[in-house]
Design a protein around this motif. Structure first.
Motif, PDB file in Angstrom:
ATOM      1  N   ILE A  34      14.798  44.757  53.017  1.00 26.32           N
ATOM      2  CA  ILE A  34      14.843  44.980  51.612  1.00 26.32           C
ATOM      3  C   ILE A  34      15.896  43.393  51.509  1.00 26.32           C
ATOM      4  CG2 ILE A  34      16.383  46.846  49.765  1.00 26.32           C
ATOM      5  CD1 ILE A  34      14.318  49.147  51.605  1.00 26.32           C
ATOM      6  N   GLN A  35      17.185  43.734  52.543  1.00 20.08           N
ATOM      7  CA  GLN A  35      18.128  42.538  51.666  1.00 20.08           C
ATOM      8  C   GLN A  35      17.781  40.902  52.236  1.00 20.08           C
ATOM      9  OE1 GLN A  35      19.775  42.996  55.973  1.00 20.08           O
ATOM     10  NE2 GLN A  35      20.754  44.817  55.756  1.00 20.08           N
ATOM     11  N   ALA A  63      27.347  58.540  39.235  1.00 17.72           N
ATOM     12  CA  ALA A  63      28.140  57.830  39.244  1.00 17.72           C
ATOM     13  C   ALA A  63      28.820  56.614  40.536  1.00 17.72           C
ATOM     14  CB  ALA A  63      29.773  58.614  38.956  1.00 17.72           C
ATOM     15  N   HIS A  64      27.718  57.596  41.282  1.00 24.49           N
ATOM     16  CA  HIS A  64      28.545  57.046  42.642  1.00 24.49           C
ATOM     17  C   HIS A  64      27.950  55.658  42.854  1.00 24.49           C
ATOM     18  CE1 HIS A  64      29.153  60.605  43.930  1.00 24.49           C
ATOM     19  NE2 HIS A  64      29.889  60.669  44.887  1.00 24.49           N
ATOM     20  N   ASP A  65      28.001  54.582  43.424  1.00 19.51           N
ATOM     21  CA  ASP A  65      27.617  53.208  43.749  1.00 19.51           C
ATOM     22  C   ASP A  65      26.480  52.990  44.607  1.00 19.51           C
ATOM     23  OD1 ASP A  65      29.411  51.974  42.119  1.00 19.51           O
ATOM     24  OD2 ASP A  65      30.202  50.559  44.235  1.00 19.51           O
ATOM     25  N   GLN A  66      25.239  52.858  44.042  1.00 18.66           N
ATOM     26  CA  GLN A  66      23.658  53.407  45.023  1.00 18.66           C
ATOM     27  C   GLN A  66      23.746  52.277  45.941  1.00 18.66           C
ATOM     28  OE1 GLN A  66      22.297  56.107  45.273  1.00 18.66           O
ATOM     29  NE2 GLN A  66      24.235  57.366  43.439  1.00 18.66           N
ATOM     30  N   ARG A  67      24.159  50.423  45.937  1.00 15.18           N
ATOM     31  CA  ARG A  67      23.706  49.659  46.422  1.00 15.18           C
ATOM     32  C   ARG A  67      23.922  49.771  47.549  1.00 15.18           C
ATOM     33  NH1 ARG A  67      26.074  43.300  45.519  1.00 15.18           N
ATOM     34  NH2 ARG A  67      24.725  42.522  47.042  1.00 15.18           N
ATOM     35  N   GLY A  68      22.766  49.682  48.127  1.00 12.80           N
ATOM     36  CA  GLY A  68      22.427  49.964  49.305  1.00 12.80           C
ATOM     37  C   GLY A  68      22.229  51.174  50.113  1.00 12.80           C
ATOM     38  N   THR A  76      12.674  54.168  42.485  1.00 14.86           N
ATOM     39  CA  THR A  76      13.545  52.923  40.931  1.00 14.86           C
ATOM     40  C   THR A  76      12.292  51.190  41.358  1.00 14.86           C
ATOM     41  OG1 THR A  76      15.287  52.239  42.327  1.00 14.86           O
ATOM     42  CG2 THR A  76      15.502  53.646  40.637  1.00 14.86           C
ATOM     43  N   ARG A  77      12.172  50.851  42.618  1.00 11.83           N
ATOM     44  CA  ARG A  77      10.966  49.833  42.888  1.00 11.83           C
ATOM     45  C   ARG A  77      10.490  50.040  44.078  1.00 11.83           C
ATOM     46  NH1 ARG A  77      13.100  44.656  42.011  1.00 11.83           N
ATOM     47  NH2 ARG A  77      10.571  44.427  42.501  1.00 11.83           N
ATOM     48  N   PRO A  78       9.690  51.239  43.796  1.00 16.02           N
ATOM     49  CA  PRO A  78       7.905  51.774  44.264  1.00 16.02           C
ATOM     50  C   PRO A  78       7.311  50.394  45.263  1.00 16.02           C
ATOM     51  CG  PRO A  78       7.743  52.139  42.480  1.00 16.02           C
ATOM     52  CD  PRO A  78       9.261  52.303  41.965  1.00 16.02           C
ATOM     53  N   ASP A  79       7.141  49.493  43.425  1.00 18.91           N
ATOM     54  CA  ASP A  79       6.170  48.069  44.143  1.00 18.91           C
ATOM     55  C   ASP A  79       6.794  47.236  44.927  1.00 18.91           C
ATOM     56  OD1 ASP A  79       8.222  47.787  42.334  1.00 18.91           O
ATOM     57  OD2 ASP A  79       8.336  45.842  42.118  1.00 18.91           O
ATOM     58  N   LEU A  80       8.335  47.757  45.396  1.00 17.60           N
ATOM     59  CA  LEU A  80       8.802  46.547  46.201  1.00 17.60           C
ATOM     60  C   LEU A  80       8.956  46.992  47.383  1.00 17.60           C
ATOM     61  CD1 LEU A  80      11.480  44.506  47.336  1.00 17.60           C
ATOM     62  CD2 LEU A  80      12.564  45.836  46.942  1.00 17.60           C
ATOM     63  N   ILE A  81       8.535  48.638  47.755  1.00 14.52           N
ATOM     64  CA  ILE A  81       8.997  49.448  49.397  1.00 14.52           C
ATOM     65  C   ILE A  81       7.322  49.439  49.251  1.00 14.52           C
ATOM     66  CG2 ILE A  81       8.375  51.419  50.393  1.00 14.52           C
ATOM     67  CD1 ILE A  81      11.710  49.981  49.542  1.00 14.52           C
ATOM     68  N   THR A 331      10.730  41.229  61.116  1.00 14.97           N
ATOM     69  CA  THR A 331      10.588  40.750  59.814  1.00 14.97           C
ATOM     70  C   THR A 331       8.490  41.185  60.127  1.00 14.97           C
ATOM     71  OG1 THR A 331      10.122  38.810  60.232  1.00 14.97           O
ATOM     72  CG2 THR A 331      12.101  39.389  59.477  1.00 14.97           C
ATOM     73  N   PRO A 332       8.105  40.827  59.119  1.00 17.88           N
ATOM     74  CA  PRO A 332       6.757  40.882  59.462  1.00 17.88           C
ATOM     75  C   PRO A 332       5.922  39.396  60.682  1.00 17.88           C
ATOM     76  CG  PRO A 332       6.840  40.883  57.013  1.00 17.88           C
ATOM     77  CD  PRO A 332       8.326  40.285  58.069  1.00 17.88           C
ATOM     78  N   ALA A 333       6.836  38.348  60.390  1.00 13.28           N
ATOM     79  CA  ALA A 333       6.581  37.181  61.779  1.00 13.28           C
ATOM     80  C   ALA A 333       6.493  37.945  62.830  1.00 13.28           C
ATOM     81  CB  ALA A 333       7.756  36.324  61.606  1.00 13.28           C
TER      82      ALA A 333
END
Length: 357
Positions: A34-35, A63-68, A76-81, A331-333
């Motif tokens: 993800i990073q 209202a909390h920051d959600q980054r991370g 919100t990004r099921p395609d990414l996961i 990683t995948p590698a």
């Protein structure tokens, strides 16, 4: 009759056959992948949480920051996961872990998202289920499996967070049980084949998770296999709550897990002696998914796929492994190299199997 919605006797049998035939490969790090995408706050929030509220839950203020908050990306990004799961499967993973490491109401409280606990676990399992089913459909001779992840939470039942109040506890056993039960139900609903209590640094927390899992199984009238994976935190050779690998095994053995293992904190070289201990005493399968070495000065991990795979191959040659994968920095590698290193290796024999022979 089972009331587990996604339970498949065929998949359960296939898992047991695979464990008997070869060393199974677990995927690598989700957070590391993800990073690499350099996501911003808006990426984590997506349209559903863009205005400071969860627009599907009127009382759910965010209202909390959600980054991370990587687990939120399952919504919100099921395609990414799903894409990350697919990369690990293509690299040779037999099992993928759900994106639910922090999906307990306890950990989600830091983001103001406790109300999403069951939904996040359900969604995380469904995304992994979809990726595994698609990979299995492409090669039915090699079924893939979903590991439903229950992380350690950010509160410990054994240790005080306040050095001036050593008797204080920020969480109780019953509170942990309640939180883990909700997460477990979500993972079951979403289609996990296995449940894994992982990155255990406090055995009492793990016991709460195992208790909650048993409650869920009793309620459903059926069971899934369970894995338990602890974390040796440093050169002391102990978990944060003070147990050696041997003591950890005997503390959770009553739960009759499918596998006992170790992950995170250490690289493969430093983890070897502790995996060896488990391999000598455990009457079940043994797993290891170490980090890609120790973190460097910038918090990254430098161990190459080839080096890590070479070390883990020696684990296999020494008869220590039934399941193997990667944790932080992998990683995948890395998983491709590990899968290649395990290709002709014989899995560790279970003690009762050796006696029967």
């Amino acid at each position: 009759m089972t009331t587990l919605p996604w339970y498949s006797p065929e998949r359960a049998d296939a898992l047991q056959r695979a464990l008997a035939e070869r060393i199974l490969v677990i995927d690598g790090a989700m957070g590391t992948m993800i990073q690499q995408h350099g996501l911003e706050e808006r990426d984590y929030r997506g349209a559903r949480f863009a205005d400071g509220y969860d627009n599907q839950h009127p009382d759910g203020r965010t209202a909390h920051d959600q980054r991370g908050n990587n687990d939120l990306l399952s919504l919100t990004r099921p395609d990414l996961i799903t894409g990350i799961h697919a990369e690990y499967l293509a690299a040779g993973a037999d099992l993928v872990e759900t994106n639910t490491f922090n999906s307990t109401s306890i950990a989600l409280a830091d983001y103001g998202l406790q109300h999403l606990t069951r939904e996040l676990n359900d969604a995380g399992a469904r995304l992994a289920r979809k990726a595994c089913d698609e990979a299995t459909a492409r090669d039915p001779s090699r079924p893939r499996f979903v590991i439903g992840v229950l992380g350690p939470t950010n509160r410990t039942a054994s240790l005080s967070p306040d050095v001036n109040r050593p008797g204080f506890r920020a969480i109780s056993f019953d509170e942990l049980c309640q939180a883990y039960r909700e997460s477990t139900e979500g993972l079951i609903d979403g289609g996990a084949d296995i449940l894994m209590v992982e990155t255990v640094f406090d055995t009492l927390n793990a016991k709460a998770a195992l208790f909650a899992i048993e409650e869920a199984f009793d309620a459903h009238g059926a069971r899934l296999p369970v894995m338990v994976s602890g974390t040796i935190t440093d050169a002391s050779g102990r978990t944060l709550s003070g147990q050696t690998a041997e003591a950890f095994w005997y503390s959770v053995r009553h739960a009759a897990p499918m596998a006992i293992g170790l992950n995170c904190a250490l690289g493969a070289r430093d983890l070897r002696q502790h995996v060896d201990v488990l391999a000598q005493i455990a009457d079940t399968h043994v797993s290891a998914h170490p980090n890609a070495g120790l973190p460097n000065a910038f918090g990254g991990y430098d161990e190459s796929p080839e080096d890590m795979a070479g070390v883990l191959r020696e684990f296999a040659e020494s008869g220590l492994l039934n399941l193997v994968g990667g944790c932080c920095g992998t990683t995948p590698a890395h998983i491709a190299a590990i899968a290649d290193a395990m290709r002709d290796m014989t899995p560790r024999g279970l003690p009762h199997m050796e006696v029967a022979a």
